[in-house]
Design a protein around this motif. Structure first.
Motif, PDB file in Angstrom:
ATOM      1  N   SER A   1       4.732 -42.641 -34.521  1.00 16.48           N
ATOM      2  CA  SER A   1       3.117 -42.770 -33.864  1.00 16.48           C
ATOM      3  C   SER A   1       2.160 -42.224 -35.241  1.00 16.48           C
ATOM      4  O   SER A   1       1.182 -42.836 -35.521  1.00 16.48           O
ATOM      5  CB  SER A   1       2.835 -42.505 -32.978  1.00 16.48           C
TER       6      SER A   1
ATOM      7  N   LYS B   1       0.896 -39.308 -22.072  1.00 15.39           N
ATOM      8  CA  LYS B   1      -0.155 -40.291 -21.746  1.00 15.39           C
ATOM      9  C   LYS B   1      -0.009 -40.887 -20.337  1.00 15.39           C
ATOM     10  O   LYS B   1      -0.710 -41.516 -19.729  1.00 15.39           O
ATOM     11  CB  LYS B   1      -0.038 -41.360 -22.751  1.00 15.39           C
TER      12      LYS B   1
ATOM     13  N   LEU C   1      -3.158 -44.595 -24.215  1.00 22.20           N
ATOM     14  CA  LEU C   1      -3.637 -43.346 -23.718  1.00 22.20           C
ATOM     15  C   LEU C   1      -4.628 -43.340 -22.780  1.00 22.20           C
ATOM     16  O   LEU C   1      -5.421 -44.379 -22.696  1.00 22.20           O
ATOM     17  CB  LEU C   1      -4.512 -42.567 -24.935  1.00 22.20           C
TER      18      LEU C   1
ATOM     19  N   ASN D   1       1.764 -38.364 -26.830  1.00 20.59           N
ATOM     20  CA  ASN D   1       2.577 -39.553 -26.375  1.00 20.59           C
ATOM     21  C   ASN D   1       3.207 -39.411 -24.817  1.00 20.59           C
ATOM     22  O   ASN D   1       3.424 -40.088 -24.219  1.00 20.59           O
ATOM     23  CB  ASN D   1       3.416 -39.960 -27.255  1.00 20.59           C
ATOM     24  N   TYR D   2       3.890 -38.124 -25.065  1.00 21.55           N
ATOM     25  CA  TYR D   2       4.726 -37.708 -23.648  1.00 21.55           C
ATOM     26  C   TYR D   2       3.855 -37.655 -22.545  1.00 21.55           C
ATOM     27  O   TYR D   2       4.224 -37.987 -21.475  1.00 21.55           O
ATOM     28  CB  TYR D   2       5.295 -36.094 -23.926  1.00 21.55           C
TER      29      TYR D   2
ATOM     30  N   GLU E   1       8.998 -39.131 -31.555  1.00 16.69           N
ATOM     31  CA  GLU E   1       7.881 -39.990 -31.025  1.00 16.69           C
ATOM     32  C   GLU E   1       6.594 -39.914 -31.979  1.00 16.69           C
ATOM     33  O   GLU E   1       5.794 -40.724 -32.280  1.00 16.69           O
ATOM     34  CB  GLU E   1       7.564 -39.770 -29.529  1.00 16.69           C
TER      35      GLU E   1
ATOM     36  N   HIS F   1       1.072 -35.459 -32.028  1.00 15.40           N
ATOM     37  CA  HIS F   1       1.333 -37.011 -31.577  1.00 15.40           C
ATOM     38  C   HIS F   1       2.169 -37.040 -30.713  1.00 15.40           C
ATOM     39  O   HIS F   1       2.118 -37.700 -29.657  1.00 15.40           O
ATOM     40  CB  HIS F   1       1.110 -37.809 -32.645  1.00 15.40           C
TER      41      HIS F   1
ATOM     42  N   VAL G   1      -1.720 -43.479 -31.190  1.00 15.54           N
ATOM     43  CA  VAL G   1      -1.060 -43.546 -29.843  1.00 15.54           C
ATOM     44  C   VAL G   1      -1.319 -44.532 -28.873  1.00 15.54           C
ATOM     45  O   VAL G   1      -2.643 -44.569 -28.552  1.00 15.54           O
ATOM     46  CB  VAL G   1      -0.923 -42.135 -29.273  1.00 15.54           C
TER      47      VAL G   1
END
Length: 333
Positions: free
Chosen positions: A48, A68, A106, A65-66, A44, A61, A103
């Motif tokens: 991104s 968010k 968020l 992302n995990y 991921e 990043h 990303v």
């Protein structure tokens, strides 16, 4: 309502997690930390992040992302300087902006500026700016700050005693209760040197420290060396080092080399790291001068574990052979 605040397990997490975790919990927040880096998080992050970024930034990043969709706020401070007249890596300086613009989806990002270049007292401003998101009571924020400092000092004390940060954080999460360590007879002592996000992320470095421990190698890292020694030995350079982590890397490596505390040095670097291109040369030159074995492992998202294992095994075997048979032979050819 109890807000959830996300802390990505990347970049400077192993430096400051105990401080910020204690601070946010004292303010009544639930701190959510992303899991250890894994293949999904890395993928991921690669998708991104911009291609030119180094591996740890891409991993960061992925952690953002995990988190968010699991938190109300994301905490990614803009750490410009943590010591007077010094700076952090440019990628760390611009980390919040990079993630916000790369990303999607968020939650609100708290990008507190930490800049101690002119004065250490400016940390107070950074702390109160962060605290005001969740409390208008300055006394409550001040109390949380005091608790955070107390926890951070205990954490640093564990590191100075030779505890690896991963284990020190486990102790921290158990109210600093000691973890039983059985006495192990070590075959040799190796310093693993590099930036903390390369040394302590077990996925990035493919469990390097565990692999060395399985070979009965005692591991030292820059965070285990006292600040006084780091300053003293980094001052051996002809010019002032204005990167904080560069000073830590060079000063800690020089100290164990000069004091003859190690059998070898293993440097972990991310491919494309501009700062490391200078630091590697400085540490390697000092190692060669004092005839200390030195090996460099350069990592990126394409690095294979088999190749890393082969290099580690060869490095250890050559040191054992040299110490047993040919201790007068140069380790640098």
């Amino acid at each position: 309502m109890k807000y959830k605040i996300g802390m990505p397990r990347g970049m400077l997490y192993y430096d400051y997690y105990p401080f910020w975790n204690e601070f946010f919990q004292e303010l009544g927040l639930e701190v959510v930390v992303s899991p250890k880096t894994n293949k999904e998080i890395l993928n991921e992050g690669v998708l991104s992040c911009v291609d030119e970024a180094c591996l740890p930034v891409k991993v960061m990043h992925g952690h953002a992302n995990y988190l968010k969709d699991k938190v109300d706020f994301l905490f990614i401070p803009k750490i410009m300087s943590i010591r007077k007249k010094e700076y952090c890596c440019p990628k760390i300086l611009g980390l919040p902006e990079m993630i916000v613009n790369s990303v999607d989806g968020l939650p609100p990002v708290i990008d507190t500026v930490v800049n101690l270049r002119k004065s250490n007292s400016s940390i107070n401003k950074s702390v109160f700016e962060t605290g005001k998101y969740f409390s208008k009571n300055p006394y409550k924020v001040r109390k949380a700050y005091s608790k955070a400092i107390e926890s951070y000092e205990k954490y640093k004390a564990l590191l100075n005693k030779g505890v690896i940060p991963m284990d020190a954080i486990k102790m921290y999460n158990k109210a600093f209760k000691d973890i039983t360590n059985h006495s192990i007879k070590h075959n040799m002592v190796i310093m693993v040197v590099g930036h903390p996000y390369n040394i302590y992320d077990e996925y990035i470095n493919m469990n390097l420290i565990s692999k060395l421990a399985n070979e009965k190698v005692k591991v030292l890292t820059p965070e285990m060396i006292s600040e006084e020694k780091i300053i003293h030995y980094s001052n051996m350079l002809p010019k002032r080092m204005f990167w904080t982590y560069g000073r830590r890397i060079v000063g800690s490596a020089f100290s164990v080399i000069e004091e003859e505390k190690i059998d070898g040095i293993l440097y972990i670097s991310s491919f494309g790291c501009g700062i490391d291109s200078i630091l590697i040369d400085l540490v390697q030159r000092k190692s060669k001068e004092k005839k200390v074995p030195f090996v460099l492992l350069t990592l990126d998202e394409q690095t294979g574990e088999a190749g890393i294992n082969t290099r580690i095994e060869a490095f250890l075997d050559m040191m054992k052979w040299r110490n047993r048979n040919e201790d007068n032979v140069s380790t640098h050819g």
